[in-house]
Design an enzyme around this catalytic site. Structure first.
Site, PDB file in Angstrom:
ATOM      1  N   HIS A 127       0.718  -1.218  -0.114  1.00 16.09           N
ATOM      2  CA  HIS A 127      -0.105  -0.005  -0.004  1.00 16.09           C
ATOM      3  C   HIS A 127       0.842   1.215  -0.036  1.00 16.09           C
ATOM      4  O   HIS A 127       0.499   2.401  -0.321  1.00 16.09           O
ATOM      5  CB  HIS A 127      -0.847   0.044   1.112  1.00 16.09           C
ATOM      6  CG  HIS A 127      -1.918  -0.929   1.133  1.00 16.09           C
ATOM      7  ND1 HIS A 127      -2.939  -1.230   0.091  1.00 16.09           N
ATOM      8  CD2 HIS A 127      -2.410  -1.947   2.135  1.00 16.09           C
ATOM      9  CE1 HIS A 127      -3.737  -1.872   0.246  1.00 16.09           C
ATOM     10  NE2 HIS A 127      -3.336  -2.728   1.504  1.00 16.09           N
ATOM     11  N   ASP A 144      -2.853 -10.557  -2.642  1.00 11.13           N
ATOM     12  CA  ASP A 144      -3.541  -9.921  -1.395  1.00 11.13           C
ATOM     13  C   ASP A 144      -4.813  -9.493  -1.745  1.00 11.13           C
ATOM     14  O   ASP A 144      -5.125  -9.076  -2.630  1.00 11.13           O
ATOM     15  CB  ASP A 144      -2.267  -8.579  -0.970  1.00 11.13           C
ATOM     16  CG  ASP A 144      -3.119  -8.309   0.497  1.00 11.13           C
ATOM     17  OD1 ASP A 144      -2.295  -8.617   1.588  1.00 11.13           O
ATOM     18  OD2 ASP A 144      -3.891  -7.564   0.572  1.00 11.13           O
ATOM     19  N   ASP A 165      -4.828 -12.799   3.268  1.00  4.22           N
ATOM     20  CA  ASP A 165      -6.170 -12.397   3.725  1.00  4.22           C
ATOM     21  C   ASP A 165      -7.250 -12.618   2.682  1.00  4.22           C
ATOM     22  O   ASP A 165      -8.479 -12.109   2.997  1.00  4.22           O
ATOM     23  CB  ASP A 165      -6.088 -10.866   3.874  1.00  4.22           C
ATOM     24  CG  ASP A 165      -5.115 -10.002   3.119  1.00  4.22           C
ATOM     25  OD1 ASP A 165      -4.883 -10.551   1.880  1.00  4.22           O
ATOM     26  OD2 ASP A 165      -4.932  -8.733   3.410  1.00  4.22           O
TER      27      ASP A 165
END
Ligand SMILES: [Zn+2]
Length: 308
Positions: free
Chosen positions: A125, A162, A245
């Site tokens: 990120h 992800d 995740d």
């Protein structure tokens, strides 16, 4: 040659506030599961000290100085609403970068068949000038540019499974045709980017997944978008932004993958690395917040890396 695993005790010393999902116990859960006899052939190596100068491969100097100045002498400070730093966070982030760059060296210099880096904080990120989403610096982006500078890699592919879109990696390579960025992620979800229409200079491939979907849509996105893009690009190195995740147990998202899906996706990328990249494959831990889902998924991923 076998699979190499980089770890370092300082990765446990990047502290986040109580109740924060991105916590040191994530790495303890991974360590426990990889303690099993099934992983005895792993080549376990302590991550080297990172070279701070390589942060500048993906971030400008004033941003790096701003993060360094924000590191507290004690306690935990907020960098943004989700992202924090503690006294050892600088060393943890730089060591994560050192491990990723060393992994690139290993696959180019033939010291390992492939490498998994179990580090935190994560990185995908972090944009050029913004630390966010639990990330300080973009480790995968730095490693890709390191491969280009140190090993003359012409083309690097970053595959990000992800469950969150890697807005930072997309931002850094938005107008750089020498890096292919492919992402599968839930949409809508944090950080809000990652639409199919975001294509950079033709080097960004986003494959958003609707909430409550699972194995079938994920594998379909891989087969129809990610893998053909890799085949067309023919990278000299594949880097995985390996977040876990999208596992069905994860509390931060609603995608229903199982360990088998990570095993499968790993196998597909090993195959592509064999076809295009001289087998060069480096995997970097990103997210994954349910300790059991994370541990079992990492076991499936690393087990598949070891099979080659
Ligand atoms: Zn994530």
């Amino acid at each position: 040659m076998t699979t190499r695993l980089y770890t370092h005790p300082v990765f446990l010393e990047h502290l986040t506030p109580p109740g924060h999902p991105e916590r040191p116990d994530r790495l303890r859960a991974i360590e426990r599961v990889l303690d099993d006899e099934a992983f005895s052939a792993l080549d376990r190596v302590k991550a080297p000290e990172g070279d701070e100068a390589t942060i500048l491969y993906a971030h400008p100097e004033d941003f790096v100085a701003r993060i360094r100045a924000a590191i507290p002498e004690s306690g935990i400070v907020s960098i943004d609403a989700d992202t924090s730093a503690s006294p050892k966070s600088w060393q943890a982030a730089v060591t994560a970068i050192g491990a990723a760059n060393a992994a690139v060296d290993d696959v180019f210099e033939g010291r390992a068949a492939n490498v998994f880096v179990a580090a935190r904080p994560p990185g995908h990120h972090a944009e050029k000038t913004t630390a966010m989403g639990f990330c300080l610096f973009n480790t995968a982006a730095i490693a890709a540019r390191y491969a280009q500078k140190k090993h003359q890699a012409e083309r690097v592919a970053i595959v990000d499974w992800d469950v969150h879109h890697g807005n930072g990696t997309q931002d850094i390579f938005w107008d750089d045709p020498s890096v292919l960025y492919c992402s599968t992620h839930q949409m809508p979800l944090y950080p809000g980017t990652g639409a199919k229409s975001e294509t950079g200079v033709g080097n960004i491939v986003n494959a958003p997944l609707a909430p409550s979907t699972g194995s079938e849509t994920f594998r379909d996105a891989f087969l129809s978008r990610v893998l053909p893009s890799i085949d067309a690009f023919a990278p000299d190195l594949i880097i995985i932004s390996a977040g876990f995740d999208a596992h069905h147990r994860d509390p931060l998202a609603e995608i229903n993958l199982t360990e088998d899906d990570f095993d499968w996706a790993t196998g597909q990328l090993i195959d592509r690395a064999g076809r295009h990249s001289g087998n060069r494959l480096v995997s970097l831990l990103e997210g994954g917040y349910d300790l059991q889902g994370l541990a079992f998924s990492v076991a499936a991923h690393v087990g598949r890396l070891m099979k080659g």
